[in-house]
Design a protein around this motif. Sequence first.
Motif, short mmCIF file in Angstrom:
data_model
loop_
_atom_site.label_atom_id
_atom_site.label_comp_id
_atom_site.label_asym_id
_atom_site.label_seq_id
_atom_site.Cartn_x
_atom_site.Cartn_y
_atom_site.Cartn_z
N UNK A 1 90.52 -9.91 7.08
CA UNK A 1 91.68 -9.75 7.77
C UNK A 1 92.90 -10.45 7.04
N UNK A 2 92.56 -11.09 6.08
CA UNK A 2 93.64 -11.89 5.31
C UNK A 2 94.56 -11.13 4.59
N UNK A 3 94.02 -10.08 3.54
CA UNK A 3 94.82 -9.26 2.69
C UNK A 3 95.65 -9.97 1.72
N UNK A 4 96.58 -9.34 1.09
CA UNK A 4 97.58 -10.11 0.28
C UNK A 4 98.30 -10.99 0.82
N UNK A 5 99.09 -11.68 -0.02
CA UNK A 5 100.14 -12.64 0.51
C UNK A 5 101.18 -12.09 1.68
N UNK A 6 101.57 -10.73 1.48
CA UNK A 6 102.50 -10.63 2.74
C UNK A 6 101.72 -10.18 3.79
N UNK A 7 100.52 -9.71 3.76
CA UNK A 7 99.65 -9.52 5.06
C UNK A 7 99.28 -11.04 5.58
N UNK A 8 98.96 -11.91 4.66
CA UNK A 8 98.68 -13.19 5.12
C UNK A 8 99.85 -13.84 6.03
N UNK A 9 101.02 -13.67 5.42
CA UNK A 9 102.15 -14.10 5.95
C UNK A 9 102.61 -13.43 7.26
N UNK A 10 102.12 -12.19 7.61
CA UNK A 10 102.47 -11.35 8.59
C UNK A 10 101.51 -12.00 9.81
N UNK A 11 100.36 -11.99 9.44
CA UNK A 11 99.12 -12.37 10.22
C UNK A 11 99.38 -14.02 10.76
N UNK A 12 99.79 -14.73 9.90
CA UNK A 12 100.05 -16.19 10.31
C UNK A 12 101.27 -16.18 11.51
N UNK A 13 102.37 -15.46 11.10
CA UNK A 13 103.42 -15.22 12.21
C UNK A 13 103.15 -14.64 13.39
N UNK A 14 101.98 -13.73 13.11
CA UNK A 14 101.81 -13.04 14.50
C UNK A 14 100.82 -14.06 15.39
N UNK A 15 99.91 -14.80 14.72
CA UNK A 15 98.77 -15.73 15.40
C UNK A 15 99.37 -16.99 15.79
N UNK A 16 100.39 -17.45 15.03
CA UNK A 16 100.72 -18.92 15.18
C UNK A 16 101.15 -19.07 16.89
N UNK A 17 102.18 -18.08 17.41
CA UNK A 17 102.46 -18.56 18.86
C UNK A 17 101.33 -18.07 19.91
N UNK A 18 100.27 -17.47 19.32
CA UNK A 18 99.15 -17.32 20.07
C UNK A 18 98.30 -18.80 20.15
N UNK A 19 98.01 -19.14 18.99
CA UNK A 19 97.56 -20.68 18.87
C UNK A 19 98.31 -21.46 19.68
N UNK A 20 99.53 -21.33 19.65
CA UNK A 20 100.41 -22.58 20.60
C UNK A 20 100.24 -22.45 21.76
N UNK A 21 100.26 -20.98 22.02
CA UNK A 21 100.28 -20.70 23.83
C UNK A 21 98.86 -21.11 24.60
N UNK A 22 97.68 -20.82 23.57
CA UNK A 22 96.32 -21.02 24.13
C UNK A 22 95.87 -22.51 23.90
N UNK A 23 96.47 -23.46 23.21
CA UNK A 23 95.89 -24.87 23.08
C UNK A 23 96.38 -25.60 24.01
N UNK A 24 95.16 -26.36 24.46
CA UNK A 24 95.16 -27.80 25.26
C UNK A 24 95.69 -28.72 24.68
N UNK A 25 95.44 -28.93 23.37
CA UNK A 25 95.63 -29.90 22.22
C UNK A 25 95.89 -29.41 20.81
N UNK A 26 96.98 -29.86 20.23
CA UNK A 26 97.65 -29.65 19.00
C UNK A 26 97.38 -30.71 18.27
N UNK A 27 96.82 -30.68 17.01
CA UNK A 27 96.69 -31.69 16.05
C UNK A 27 97.39 -31.32 14.69
#
Length: 163
Positions: free
Chosen positions: A113-139
């Motif tokens: 699912x990583x793909x090339x550098x542009x796809x990785x950037x899109x994936x990171x930007x898409x998933x980061x808010x999902x991680x933040x919203x789902x987390x009980x603890x952030x390290x």
Amino acid sequence: MGFLGAGKSTLARNLSALFHRPCVDTDRMAERILGKPISRVFAEDGEPAFRDAETRGLASLLAKKSLLVSCGGGIVETERNIELMHEMGTVVFLDGDLADSMRQIKNTARRPDLGDARQAERLYRHRRPLYEASADIRIDIRNKSFEQVALESSQLLWEKGLL
């Protein structure tokens, strides 16, 4: 949870050994359920088949106690997975930068699912808010060695009575 290459599996294995707790990896569970590596699942069956197996694997863990679960980077792509993680316990987000993750990833073939550098950037930007919203603890893992992350994680989880 966290982005690809954040060190989730390594941290879970090390905390498991240190605190004598069982540990599982949802990516490996999905591979066992489907009988083939993630790269083949994505190529032959598509991402939805992998996400379904991931959810089935996670759901099978609900009755387990004192379990460390390393979730794949895309676990947050399915709302049911987020619900299951919270039903199971405390959700920890290993928060790092995309550049750090890319340096850690040695074998991109295992991460279809990583793909090339542009796809990785899109994936990171898409998933980061999902991680933040789902987390009980952030390290925050930025600019830290694995040893520092392991120590901080274990101290925090120990203090909260989670290890």
